[in-house]
Write an enzyme that holds these catalytic residues in place. Structure first.
Site, PDB file in Angstrom:
ATOM      1  CG  ASN A   9      -1.725   1.262   1.369  1.00 22.13           C
ATOM      2  OD1 ASN A   9      -1.764   2.079   0.439  1.00 22.13           O
ATOM      3  ND2 ASN A   9      -2.372   1.439   2.503  1.00 22.13           N
ATOM      4  CG  HIS A  94      -5.743   2.092   5.025  1.00 20.68           C
ATOM      5  ND1 HIS A  94      -5.284   3.023   5.928  1.00 20.68           N
ATOM      6  CD2 HIS A  94      -4.770   1.148   4.927  1.00 20.68           C
ATOM      7  CE1 HIS A  94      -4.073   2.655   6.339  1.00 20.68           C
ATOM      8  NE2 HIS A  94      -3.745   1.518   5.758  1.00 20.68           N
ATOM      9  N   GLY A 172       2.526   2.233  10.826  1.00 19.22           N
ATOM     10  CA  GLY A 172       3.495   3.317  10.705  1.00 19.22           C
ATOM     11  C   GLY A 172       4.199   3.657  12.012  1.00 19.22           C
TER      12      GLY A 172
HETATM   13  P1  13P Z   1       3.054   0.311   7.651  1.00 19.93           P
HETATM   14  O1  13P Z   1       3.530  -0.990   7.067  1.00 19.93           O
HETATM   15  O2  13P Z   1       3.821   1.502   7.183  1.00 19.93           O
HETATM   16  O3  13P Z   1       2.903   0.225   9.135  1.00 19.93           O
HETATM   17  O4  13P Z   1       1.569   0.529   7.071  1.00 19.93           O
HETATM   18  C1  13P Z   1       0.662  -0.510   7.147  1.00 19.93           C
HETATM   19  C2  13P Z   1      -0.532  -0.139   6.367  1.00 19.93           C
HETATM   20  O5  13P Z   1      -1.269   0.769   6.720  1.00 19.93           O
HETATM   21  C3  13P Z   1      -0.803  -0.880   5.148  1.00 19.93           C
HETATM   22  O6  13P Z   1      -2.068  -0.596   4.658  1.00 19.93           O
END
Ligand code: 13P
Length: 249
Positions: A9, A94, A172
């Site tokens: 993503n 999401h 994140g």
């Molecule tokens: P990260 O892998 O950056 O934590 O993001 C996960 C995410 O939101 C995928 O949709």
């Protein structure tokens, strides 16, 4: 058995030129992957990416879709528009859309119907916030989110969707659910699907998402309930993403 699916993503990252560079570097690294490989990109990158993945095993995904076929919805994209650009998968619901753009379980359900009608495979995101986990609400919450998202689908349609379990506190942040936590909650999601759609639950692929990276992918993917990953940050570099895709190597 369920075929694993690893999807990137990209969120709001990569110009068309950068997108082309990334998938061109990625393609040879993942060419003999045993799992399905998907990159979900900003719409401005569709043309560059669909051209660059021709003849490869990489599939193109979008990050959102509107529920109407056309009309006065400034800034939105319909499922047919995505299809026409070579898109095969679409992320729906999401947590960033829920948090910043007013997405609700009801609109997620409408988008899922539109995607399936157009022949796109939805990647439906569910997951709890930190305070919800701490309050002990995780299991009912993810079950509710999942069942509302799937409302009105046939068992056959349900069998073909992808669910992404993304605990909001792990996105994140560098915090990952433990292998056992992720496996347990994904088991809860599958049980909820079974309660409404029976054996279709055995076919639905359920990914984990939230700071998944080359280091933790193998452990997560070894869990029996986890069928894949939805990768944010680590999908923006070809080498990192290819290592997640080849989690067993
Ligand atoms: P990260 O892998 O950056 O934590 O993001 C996960 C995410 O939101 C995928 O949709």
């Amino acid at each position: 058995m369920r075929k694993a699916i690893i999807a990137g993503n990209w969120k709001m990252n990569k110009t068309p030129a950068e997108a082309k560079e990334l998938v061109t570097a990625l393609a040879p690294l993942v060419k003999d992957a045993e799992c399905d490989v998907v990159v979900c990109t900003p719409a401005v990158d569709f043309a560059a990416v669909s051209e660059a993945i021709k003849g490869t095993n990489i599939k193109l995904g979008a990050e959102n879709v509107h529920w109407k076929e056309s009309g006065a919805f400034t800034g939105e994209l319909s499922a047919d528009m995505l299809k026409a650009c070579g898109v095969e998968y679409v992320i729906i619901g999401h947590s960033e859309r829920r948090q910043y753009f007013g997405e609700t379980d009801a609109t997620v359900n409408q988008r899922v119907h539109a995607a399936i009608k157009a022949g796109l495979i939805p990647i439906i995101c569910v997951g709890e916030k930190k305070e919800e986990r701490e309050a002990g609400y995780t299991n009912p919450l993810v079950s509710y989110q999942t069942l509302i998202a799937l409302t009105g689908l046939t068992a056959e349609q349900v069998a073909g969707v992808v669910i992404a379990y993304e605990p909001v506190w792990a996105i994140g942040t560098g915090l990952t659910a433990t292998d056992e936590q992720a496996n347990e909650t994904i088991g809860v999601i599958r049980a909820a699907i079974r309660s409404a759609y029976g054996d279709a639950a055995d076919k639905v692929r359920i990914q984990y998402g939230g700071s998944m990276n080359p280091k933790n992918a193998k452990g997560l993917m070894a869990q029996p309930e986890i069928d894949g990953g939805l990768i944010g940050g680590a999908s923006l570099k070809a080498e990192d993403f290819s290592k997640v895709v080849k989690y067993n190597a």
